[in-house]
Enzyme design. Structure first.
Site, mmCIF file in Angstrom:
data_model
loop_
_atom_site.group_PDB
_atom_site.id
_atom_site.type_symbol
_atom_site.label_atom_id
_atom_site.label_comp_id
_atom_site.label_asym_id
_atom_site.label_seq_id
_atom_site.Cartn_x
_atom_site.Cartn_y
_atom_site.Cartn_z
ATOM 1 N N GLY A 136 9.674 -1.351 2.072
ATOM 2 C CA GLY A 136 9.143 -1.815 2.820
ATOM 3 C C GLY A 136 9.382 -0.706 3.565
ATOM 4 C CE LYS A 177 -0.495 -0.116 4.599
ATOM 5 N NZ LYS A 177 -1.657 0.477 6.072
ATOM 6 C CB ILE A 212 20.131 -0.175 16.714
ATOM 7 C CG1 ILE A 212 20.084 -1.659 17.124
ATOM 8 C CG2 ILE A 212 21.320 0.065 15.238
ATOM 9 C CD1 ILE A 212 21.645 -2.283 17.044
ATOM 10 C CB CYS A 267 14.240 -2.465 5.202
ATOM 11 S SG CYS A 267 16.244 -3.074 4.695
ATOM 12 C CG HIS A 280 50.272 -7.557 6.216
ATOM 13 N ND1 HIS A 280 49.910 -7.643 8.301
ATOM 14 C CD2 HIS A 280 50.972 -6.978 6.259
ATOM 15 C CE1 HIS A 280 51.080 -6.322 7.769
ATOM 16 N NE2 HIS A 280 51.485 -6.371 7.356
ATOM 17 C CE LYS A 330 22.020 1.846 8.609
ATOM 18 N NZ LYS A 330 20.730 1.355 9.612
HETATM 19 P P1 FAD Z 1 8.475 -3.778 6.719
HETATM 20 O O1 FAD Z 1 9.639 -3.259 5.967
HETATM 21 O O2 FAD Z 1 7.362 -2.635 7.360
HETATM 22 O O3 FAD Z 1 7.566 -4.351 5.589
HETATM 23 C C1 FAD Z 1 6.334 -4.320 5.450
HETATM 24 C C2 FAD Z 1 5.586 -3.835 4.360
HETATM 25 O O4 FAD Z 1 4.011 -3.869 4.306
HETATM 26 C C3 FAD Z 1 5.565 -1.897 4.571
HETATM 27 O O5 FAD Z 1 5.616 -1.621 3.501
HETATM 28 C C4 FAD Z 1 4.089 -1.635 4.807
HETATM 29 O O6 FAD Z 1 3.650 -0.830 3.352
HETATM 30 C C5 FAD Z 1 2.912 -2.816 3.909
HETATM 31 N N1 FAD Z 1 1.946 -3.187 4.408
HETATM 32 C C6 FAD Z 1 1.018 -3.193 5.681
HETATM 33 N N2 FAD Z 1 0.273 -3.433 5.649
HETATM 34 C C7 FAD Z 1 -0.817 -3.694 4.491
HETATM 35 C C8 FAD Z 1 -1.596 -4.343 4.191
HETATM 36 N N3 FAD Z 1 -2.490 -4.410 4.902
HETATM 37 N N4 FAD Z 1 -2.108 -4.569 2.362
HETATM 38 C C9 FAD Z 1 -0.523 -3.906 1.504
HETATM 39 N N5 FAD Z 1 0.450 -3.503 2.585
HETATM 40 C C10 FAD Z 1 0.500 -3.192 3.880
HETATM 41 N N6 FAD Z 1 17.256 -4.296 9.603
HETATM 42 C C11 FAD Z 1 18.840 -4.553 9.294
HETATM 43 O O7 FAD Z 1 18.835 -5.275 9.636
HETATM 44 N N7 FAD Z 1 20.251 -3.223 9.080
HETATM 45 C C12 FAD Z 1 19.435 -1.883 9.663
HETATM 46 O O8 FAD Z 1 20.326 -1.435 8.960
HETATM 47 C C13 FAD Z 1 17.689 -1.682 10.111
HETATM 48 N N8 FAD Z 1 18.037 0.186 9.923
HETATM 49 C C14 FAD Z 1 16.739 -0.135 10.260
HETATM 50 C C15 FAD Z 1 16.330 1.505 10.381
HETATM 51 C C16 FAD Z 1 15.539 1.619 10.839
HETATM 52 C C17 FAD Z 1 15.565 3.012 10.298
HETATM 53 C C18 FAD Z 1 14.243 1.592 10.740
HETATM 54 C C19 FAD Z 1 12.920 1.574 11.058
HETATM 55 C C20 FAD Z 1 14.699 -0.329 10.846
HETATM 56 C C21 FAD Z 1 15.928 -0.260 10.605
HETATM 57 N N9 FAD Z 1 15.710 -2.124 10.647
HETATM 58 C C22 FAD Z 1 17.259 -2.426 9.949
HETATM 59 C C23 FAD Z 1 14.930 -3.380 10.537
HETATM 60 C C24 FAD Z 1 14.082 -3.600 9.403
HETATM 61 O O9 FAD Z 1 13.996 -2.779 8.564
HETATM 62 C C25 FAD Z 1 13.274 -4.511 9.352
HETATM 63 O O10 FAD Z 1 13.165 -5.637 10.089
HETATM 64 C C26 FAD Z 1 12.578 -4.703 7.690
HETATM 65 O O11 FAD Z 1 12.007 -3.995 7.449
HETATM 66 C C27 FAD Z 1 11.507 -5.829 8.250
HETATM 67 O O12 FAD Z 1 10.829 -5.955 7.030
HETATM 68 P P2 FAD Z 1 9.074 -6.696 6.684
HETATM 69 O O13 FAD Z 1 9.514 -7.128 5.329
HETATM 70 O O14 FAD Z 1 8.955 -7.355 7.875
HETATM 71 O O15 FAD Z 1 8.078 -5.585 7.253
HETATM 72 P P1 NAD Z 2 15.327 -1.274 21.257
HETATM 73 O O1 NAD Z 2 14.421 -2.399 21.122
HETATM 74 O O2 NAD Z 2 16.749 -1.578 20.354
HETATM 75 O O3 NAD Z 2 15.956 -0.374 21.751
HETATM 76 C C1 NAD Z 2 15.289 0.732 22.642
HETATM 77 C C2 NAD Z 2 15.589 0.927 23.923
HETATM 78 O O4 NAD Z 2 15.310 2.484 24.165
HETATM 79 C C3 NAD Z 2 15.654 -0.046 25.177
HETATM 80 O O5 NAD Z 2 17.060 -0.093 24.920
HETATM 81 C C4 NAD Z 2 15.011 -0.250 25.891
HETATM 82 O O6 NAD Z 2 15.396 -0.109 26.985
HETATM 83 C C5 NAD Z 2 14.967 1.307 25.821
HETATM 84 N N1 NAD Z 2 13.770 2.125 26.247
HETATM 85 C C6 NAD Z 2 12.442 1.815 26.581
HETATM 86 N N2 NAD Z 2 11.156 2.548 27.291
HETATM 87 C C7 NAD Z 2 12.262 3.470 27.622
HETATM 88 C C8 NAD Z 2 11.960 4.763 28.641
HETATM 89 N N3 NAD Z 2 10.731 4.836 28.838
HETATM 90 N N4 NAD Z 2 13.161 5.250 28.691
HETATM 91 C C9 NAD Z 2 14.134 5.426 27.905
HETATM 92 N N5 NAD Z 2 14.495 4.578 27.666
HETATM 93 C C10 NAD Z 2 13.276 3.319 27.305
HETATM 94 O O7 NAD Z 2 14.827 -0.225 19.677
HETATM 95 P P2 NAD Z 2 14.896 0.695 18.688
HETATM 96 O O8 NAD Z 2 16.101 1.308 18.487
HETATM 97 O O9 NAD Z 2 13.602 2.157 18.291
HETATM 98 O O10 NAD Z 2 15.334 -0.510 17.080
HETATM 99 C C11 NAD Z 2 14.409 -0.926 16.722
HETATM 100 C C12 NAD Z 2 14.132 -2.316 16.041
HETATM 101 O O11 NAD Z 2 14.779 -1.937 15.166
HETATM 102 C C13 NAD Z 2 15.356 -2.897 16.961
HETATM 103 O O12 NAD Z 2 14.605 -4.323 16.907
HETATM 104 C C14 NAD Z 2 16.295 -2.775 15.777
HETATM 105 O O13 NAD Z 2 17.440 -4.136 15.947
HETATM 106 C C15 NAD Z 2 15.549 -2.545 14.714
HETATM 107 N N6 NAD Z 2 16.763 -1.808 13.404
HETATM 108 C C16 NAD Z 2 17.586 -2.590 13.042
HETATM 109 C C17 NAD Z 2 18.852 -1.123 13.269
HETATM 110 C C18 NAD Z 2 20.537 -2.205 11.890
HETATM 111 O O14 NAD Z 2 20.245 -3.573 12.747
HETATM 112 N N7 NAD Z 2 21.291 -1.595 12.401
HETATM 113 C C19 NAD Z 2 18.866 -0.235 13.025
HETATM 114 C C20 NAD Z 2 17.735 0.864 13.270
HETATM 115 C C21 NAD Z 2 16.888 -0.464 13.535
#
Ligand code: FAD
Ligand code: NAD
Length: 485
Positions: free
Chosen positions: A48, A42, A192, A50, A464, A59
């Site tokens: 998504g 949608k 993270i 990512c 190396h 990144k």
């Molecule tokens: P999503 O990527 O959330 O995709 C789900 C999709 O479904 C969405 O596009 C949504 O619009 C669509 N959708 C939902 N409901 C409906 C519906 N009813 N009909 C049609 N479409 C629908 N992970 C890493 O491994 N490395 C990283 O560096 C990293 N960095 C991140 C940085 C940030 C800021 C955030 C927020 C996340 C990051 N993540 C990272 C986590 C990663 O983005 C997610 O783990 C990953 O996107 C999960 O993929 P997914 O397909 O399960 O869900």
């Molecule tokens: P997270 O669960 O990694 O961290 C959230 C943190 O907030 C925790 O350490 C928790 O103790 C703290 N927290 C919660 N409530 C609080 C409060 N009231 N006051 C102070 N601290 C509080 O979640 P995130 O950083 O939001 O990331 C969400 C998901 O997205 C994770 O699963 C992460 O793996 C994924 N992600 C991955 C990457 C990557 O792989 N480089 C980058 C971004 C996001």
């Protein structure tokens, strides 16, 4: 306009990493030969969270803010004299958009190439086989799936009482798109997302304070010793930390100056359970980064009696089946770490289960990377986890300060740490903080996946001078003794 019912071999709801990878794999597995595969999304673009607002845009900002910061602060000692360095925030954001657009269009091409029908719209269950799609361009259609895959991902967990406007109170989505550099920022949550976004804005000049509920930063999984070292390095870059401190409320209506409305976040040190000790933090922008939650809104799960657990995750078995066997589910919306590469592995495995009856994901061997500077990366178990399970282990470390390439690059912060079984020498975990840790962890992941011993790694020739020699030497330190330390 209603189109006639059209049964597909596989209908995927969600075109994120989980959904689009499953669609490509299903196309490759020949599901299109009999009946096509459909992927419903949608957002208007594929990829998504990512590709659109997560991994990829963050990144881009991390890479380019690091470059900017390095040009400002780390050139003189390299004999490079630079003139008037300026940041053009609009173009900085444009570079990010170019990366995102290129990749999302690339995914659309791959779906086409693999015979997948891409339906732009919001899907919801009418019953166990039929999905109604409200098309983005207006009207609706219905698709029937012999198999259906839920891949609807996750969304940021909101902070109670602090309304997100993505300008002053932001999630990561606002944090990758601010149109001016805030003077001050409070980050709620030192996981993270909190640390990656804090890094971007702090490098551009924002004074950032990270408030973390737990006694260590990094979120779940990060080794305590590595988390401590990371915090020290991030502090040196100018970030402030308040650990063991919970944000209990926030108020964005409070404005200290009429021109710059300030947000007050009330923080509370957990170790001293006395409300009198709570204090206020003021900032121009508050980033809410307290985790993400599964997204199933508008999916019509109530129409099929689908079960969710207490955290809103779709309940599945080991073959990704929900309680309705032809409806499966992968990615952020179900169990496991919310990581793109985990979603991708599951997407391939679930199609293999549907097509061949078997598939495999090794959940003990999923790497994590935090793209701060230096990067932090790990795979397998950390020291706390081994201690908690009373599993004996041996530790070996090697600092980048003793690695020739890191020394050559004047980039010596960090270390490689390995954990191994003291009897069999089998590798149990790898934890790295240092330059290129995110690339180096691939070697650790391969070693863990193949059940390597640290002696296997120590006896493998490494080129190396490379940073990867620090990986080999950490294995030598675990197994017997490192040469260069
Ligand atoms: P999503 O990527 O959330 O995709 C789900 C999709 O479904 C969405 O596009 C949504 O619009 C669509 N959708 C939902 N409901 C409906 C519906 N009813 N009909 C049609 N479409 C629908 N992970 C890493 O491994 N490395 C990283 O560096 C990293 N960095 C991140 C940085 C940030 C800021 C955030 C927020 C996340 C990051 N993540 C990272 C986590 C990663 O983005 C997610 O783990 C990953 O996107 C999960 O993929 P997914 O397909 O399960 O869900
Ligand atoms: P997270 O669960 O990694 O961290 C959230 C943190 O907030 C925790 O350490 C928790 O103790 C703290 N927290 C919660 N409530 C609080 C409060 N009231 N006051 C102070 N601290 C509080 O979640 P995130 O950083 O939001 O990331 C969400 C998901 O997205 C994770 O699963 C992460 O793996 C994924 N992600 C991955 C990457 C990557 O792989 N480089 C980058 C971004 C996001």
């Amino acid at each position: 306009t209603n189109s006639p019912l059209d049964e597909k071999d596989l209908v995927i709801i969600g075109g994120g990493v989980a959904g689009y990878v499953a669609a490509i794999k299903a196309g490759q597995e020949g599901m299109k030969v009999r009946l096509p595969v459909a992927c419903i999304e949608k957002r208007g673009t594929l990829g998504g969270t990512c590709l659109n607002v997560g991994c990829i845009p963050s990144k881009s900002l991390l890479n380019n803010s690091h470059m900017y910061h390095q040009i400002l602060h780390d050139t003189k000692n390299r004999g490079i004299e630079v003139g008037d360095v300026k940041l053009n925030l609009a173009n900085f954001m444009k570079a990010k958009d170019t990366a995102v657009n290129g990749l999302t269009k690339g995914v659309e091409f791959l779906l086409k190439k693999n015979g997948v029908e891409y339906i732009k719209g919001a899907g919801s269950f009418l019953n166990e086989n039929d999905i109604k799609v409200e098309l983005n361009d207006g009207g609706e259609t219905t698709v029937r799936g012999k198999n259906i895959l839920i891949a609807t991902g996750s969304e940021a967990t909101p902070f109670p009482g602090l309304e997100i406007d993505e300008k002053r109170v932001i999630t990561s989505t606002g944090a990758i798109a601010l149109d001016k550099i805030p003077e001050t920022m409070v980050v709620i949550g030192g996981g993270i997302i909190g640390l990656e976004m804090a890094s971007v804005w702090s490098r551009l000049g924002t004074k950032v304070t990270v408030v973390e509920f737990l006694g260590q930063i990094g979120g779940p999984g990060m080794d305590a010793e590595i988390a401590k070292a990371t915090q020290k390095l991030l502090k040196r870059q100018g970030m402030d930390f308040k650990l063991n401190t919970k944000v209990i409320s926030g108020d964005k209506s409070v404005g200290l100056h009429s021109s710059t409305p300030c947000i007050v976040a009330l923080v509370f040190p957990i170790c001293r359970m006395n409300t009198n000790l709570s204090s206020q933090l003021n900032a121009d922008v508050v980033l809410v980064a307290i985790g993400r939650r599964p997204y199933t809104q508008g999916l019509g799960l109530e129409n099929i009696g689908m079960e969710l657990d207490e955290r809103g995750r779709v309940i599945i078995d080991s073959e990704y089946r929900t309680k309705i066997p032809h409806i499966r589910c992968v990615g952020d919306v179900t169990f496991g770490p919310m990581l793109a590469h985990k979603a991708e592995e599951e997407a391939v495995a679930v199609v293999e289960y549907i097509k061949k009856g078997y598939g495999h994901v090794n959940y003990g061997c999923i790497p994590s990377v935090m793209y701060t500077y230096p990067e932090v990366a790990w795979v397998g178990q950390n020291e706390q986890e081994l201690k908690n399970q009373k599993i004996p282990y041996r530790v070996g470390t090697f600092p980048f300060s003793a690695n020739s390439r890191a020394k050559t690059n004047l980039d010596t912060d960090g270390l490689v740490k390995m954990l191994a079984d003291p009897e069999t020498d089998r590798l149990l975990g790898v934890h790295i903080i240092g330059p290129n840790a995110g690339e180096m962890i691939a070697e650790g992941t391969l070693a863990l996946e193949y059940g390597a011993s640290t002696e296997d790694i120590a006896r493998t020739c490494h080129a190396h001078p490379t940073l990867a020699e620090a990986f080999k030497e950490a294995a030598m330190a675990t197994n017997s003794k490192a040469i260069h330390f």
